[in-house]
Design a protein around this motif. Structure first.
Motif, PDB file in Angstrom:
ATOM      1  N   PHE A   7      14.565   4.126   5.911  1.00  0.00           N
ATOM      2  CA  PHE A   7      15.125   5.212   5.110  1.00  0.00           C
ATOM      3  C   PHE A   7      16.586   5.391   5.453  1.00  0.00           C
ATOM      4  O   PHE A   7      17.094   4.890   6.460  1.00  0.00           O
ATOM      5  CB  PHE A   7      14.361   6.517   5.323  1.00  0.00           C
ATOM      6  CG  PHE A   7      14.325   6.980   6.750  1.00  0.00           C
ATOM      7  CD1 PHE A   7      15.319   7.793   7.259  1.00  0.00           C
ATOM      8  CD2 PHE A   7      13.296   6.581   7.584  1.00  0.00           C
ATOM      9  CE1 PHE A   7      15.293   8.206   8.577  1.00  0.00           C
ATOM     10  CE2 PHE A   7      13.258   7.001   8.907  1.00  0.00           C
ATOM     11  CZ  PHE A   7      14.261   7.813   9.405  1.00  0.00           C
ATOM     12  N   HIS A   8      17.247   6.100   4.583  1.00  0.00           N
ATOM     13  CA  HIS A   8      18.638   6.497   4.782  1.00  0.00           C
ATOM     14  C   HIS A   8      18.647   8.020   4.752  1.00  0.00           C
ATOM     15  O   HIS A   8      18.121   8.617   3.809  1.00  0.00           O
ATOM     16  CB  HIS A   8      19.517   5.917   3.674  1.00  0.00           C
ATOM     17  CG  HIS A   8      20.943   6.298   3.799  1.00  0.00           C
ATOM     18  ND1 HIS A   8      21.813   5.645   4.649  1.00  0.00           N
ATOM     19  CD2 HIS A   8      21.661   7.265   3.197  1.00  0.00           C
ATOM     20  CE1 HIS A   8      23.000   6.213   4.549  1.00  0.00           C
ATOM     21  NE2 HIS A   8      22.937   7.194   3.670  1.00  0.00           N
ATOM     22  N   HIS A  52      25.457  10.186   8.356  1.00  0.00           N
ATOM     23  CA  HIS A  52      24.445   9.342   7.725  1.00  0.00           C
ATOM     24  C   HIS A  52      23.749   8.485   8.782  1.00  0.00           C
ATOM     25  O   HIS A  52      24.393   8.010   9.713  1.00  0.00           O
ATOM     26  CB  HIS A  52      25.093   8.409   6.693  1.00  0.00           C
ATOM     27  CG  HIS A  52      25.937   9.117   5.698  1.00  0.00           C
ATOM     28  ND1 HIS A  52      25.411   9.815   4.648  1.00  0.00           N
ATOM     29  CD2 HIS A  52      27.277   9.248   5.604  1.00  0.00           C
ATOM     30  CE1 HIS A  52      26.395  10.336   3.934  1.00  0.00           C
ATOM     31  NE2 HIS A  52      27.534  10.012   4.499  1.00  0.00           N
ATOM     32  N   THR A  54      20.878   5.209   8.937  1.00  0.00           N
ATOM     33  CA  THR A  54      20.005   4.234   8.280  1.00  0.00           C
ATOM     34  C   THR A  54      19.086   3.665   9.339  1.00  0.00           C
ATOM     35  O   THR A  54      19.552   3.208  10.388  1.00  0.00           O
ATOM     36  CB  THR A  54      20.829   3.109   7.621  1.00  0.00           C
ATOM     37  OG1 THR A  54      21.685   3.686   6.639  1.00  0.00           O
ATOM     38  CG2 THR A  54      19.916   2.080   6.964  1.00  0.00           C
ATOM     39  N   GLY A  56      15.556   1.144  10.117  1.00  0.00           N
ATOM     40  CA  GLY A  56      14.611   0.126   9.676  1.00  0.00           C
ATOM     41  C   GLY A  56      13.598  -0.123  10.776  1.00  0.00           C
ATOM     42  O   GLY A  56      13.970  -0.345  11.938  1.00  0.00           O
ATOM     43  N   TYR A  89      16.664  12.583   2.607  1.00  0.00           N
ATOM     44  CA  TYR A  89      16.152  11.253   2.934  1.00  0.00           C
ATOM     45  C   TYR A  89      15.960  10.455   1.652  1.00  0.00           C
ATOM     46  O   TYR A  89      15.476  10.977   0.650  1.00  0.00           O
ATOM     47  CB  TYR A  89      14.799  11.349   3.656  1.00  0.00           C
ATOM     48  CG  TYR A  89      14.929  11.964   5.026  1.00  0.00           C
ATOM     49  CD1 TYR A  89      15.150  11.166   6.136  1.00  0.00           C
ATOM     50  CD2 TYR A  89      14.844  13.338   5.201  1.00  0.00           C
ATOM     51  CE1 TYR A  89      15.280  11.725   7.396  1.00  0.00           C
ATOM     52  CE2 TYR A  89      14.975  13.907   6.455  1.00  0.00           C
ATOM     53  CZ  TYR A  89      15.191  13.091   7.547  1.00  0.00           C
ATOM     54  OH  TYR A  89      15.328  13.653   8.784  1.00  0.00           O
ATOM     55  N   VAL A  90      16.336   9.185   1.710  1.00  0.00           N
ATOM     56  CA  VAL A  90      16.141   8.257   0.606  1.00  0.00           C
ATOM     57  C   VAL A  90      15.324   7.092   1.143  1.00  0.00           C
ATOM     58  O   VAL A  90      15.643   6.524   2.194  1.00  0.00           O
ATOM     59  CB  VAL A  90      17.504   7.747   0.071  1.00  0.00           C
ATOM     60  CG1 VAL A  90      17.297   6.719  -1.014  1.00  0.00           C
ATOM     61  CG2 VAL A  90      18.349   8.898  -0.420  1.00  0.00           C
ATOM     62  N   ASP A  91      14.274   6.737   0.425  1.00  0.00           N
ATOM     63  CA  ASP A  91      13.454   5.587   0.781  1.00  0.00           C
ATOM     64  C   ASP A  91      14.316   4.331   0.693  1.00  0.00           C
ATOM     65  O   ASP A  91      14.855   4.016  -0.360  1.00  0.00           O
ATOM     66  CB  ASP A  91      12.270   5.513  -0.193  1.00  0.00           C
ATOM     67  CG  ASP A  91      11.355   4.344   0.091  1.00  0.00           C
ATOM     68  OD1 ASP A  91      11.359   3.826   1.221  1.00  0.00           O
ATOM     69  OD2 ASP A  91      10.641   3.933  -0.836  1.00  0.00           O
ATOM     70  N   GLU A  92      14.468   3.647   1.803  1.00  0.00           N
ATOM     71  CA  GLU A  92      15.298   2.447   1.830  1.00  0.00           C
ATOM     72  C   GLU A  92      14.770   1.510   2.897  1.00  0.00           C
ATOM     73  O   GLU A  92      14.492   1.930   4.020  1.00  0.00           O
ATOM     74  CB  GLU A  92      16.751   2.823   2.155  1.00  0.00           C
ATOM     75  CG  GLU A  92      17.656   1.635   2.333  1.00  0.00           C
ATOM     76  CD  GLU A  92      19.058   2.035   2.771  1.00  0.00           C
ATOM     77  OE1 GLU A  92      20.003   1.551   2.150  1.00  0.00           O
ATOM     78  OE2 GLU A  92      19.191   2.822   3.729  1.00  0.00           O
ATOM     79  N   VAL A  93      14.611   0.243   2.558  1.00  0.00           N
ATOM     80  CA  VAL A  93      14.201  -0.758   3.529  1.00  0.00           C
ATOM     81  C   VAL A  93      15.367  -1.728   3.708  1.00  0.00           C
ATOM     82  O   VAL A  93      15.696  -2.482   2.791  1.00  0.00           O
ATOM     83  CB  VAL A  93      12.934  -1.513   3.066  1.00  0.00           C
ATOM     84  CG1 VAL A  93      12.565  -2.592   4.076  1.00  0.00           C
ATOM     85  CG2 VAL A  93      11.780  -0.541   2.905  1.00  0.00           C
ATOM     86  N   PRO A  94      16.053  -1.683   4.857  1.00  0.00           N
ATOM     87  CA  PRO A  94      17.144  -2.613   5.083  1.00  0.00           C
ATOM     88  C   PRO A  94      16.644  -4.063   5.013  1.00  0.00           C
ATOM     89  O   PRO A  94      15.605  -4.398   5.558  1.00  0.00           O
ATOM     90  CB  PRO A  94      17.624  -2.281   6.507  1.00  0.00           C
ATOM     91  CG  PRO A  94      17.166  -0.858   6.727  1.00  0.00           C
ATOM     92  CD  PRO A  94      15.872  -0.756   5.983  1.00  0.00           C
TER      93      PRO A  94
END
Length: 102
Positions: A7-8, A52, A54, A56, A89-94
């Protein structure tokens, strides 16, 4: 190592607490956790109190286990007073990239 969960997050520090928030984040216990393979801290160029992160992780389960630990709970208790309001929070997969910081 494969990242399957991430996530970010964007958080706003209480006024004037951006430096303290960044310092605490850069000393996060996840930095040495084997299942956290990405942990980047950044800040807004125009507002030093906007920070911010990030992350993983190898899995959602590994992330959940870590944040259920006493170490993580104690860390979050130290972090919370520095943050104003709710974090976003933003769903994010590095999936890749580069970071060369010193």
């Amino acid at each position: 190592m494969t990242v399957t969960h991430g996530f970010h997050a964007t958080m706003t520090a209480r006024p004037g607490q951006g430096d303290a928030l960044v310092e605490l984040l850069l000393d996060a216990p996840v930095m040495s956790h084997q299942d956290c393979v990405v942990f980047l801290v950044g800040r807004s160029a125009s507002d030093r109190d906007v920070v911010h992160v990030t992350e993983g992780w190898t899995s959602e389960e590994a992330h959940g286990r870590f944040f259920a630990s006493e170490v993580a709970k104690a860390y979050v208790a130290r972090l919370a007073p520095l943050v104003a309001g709710e974090s976003r929070y933003v769903d994010e997969v590095p999936v890749g990239g580069k970071a060369a910081l010193d």
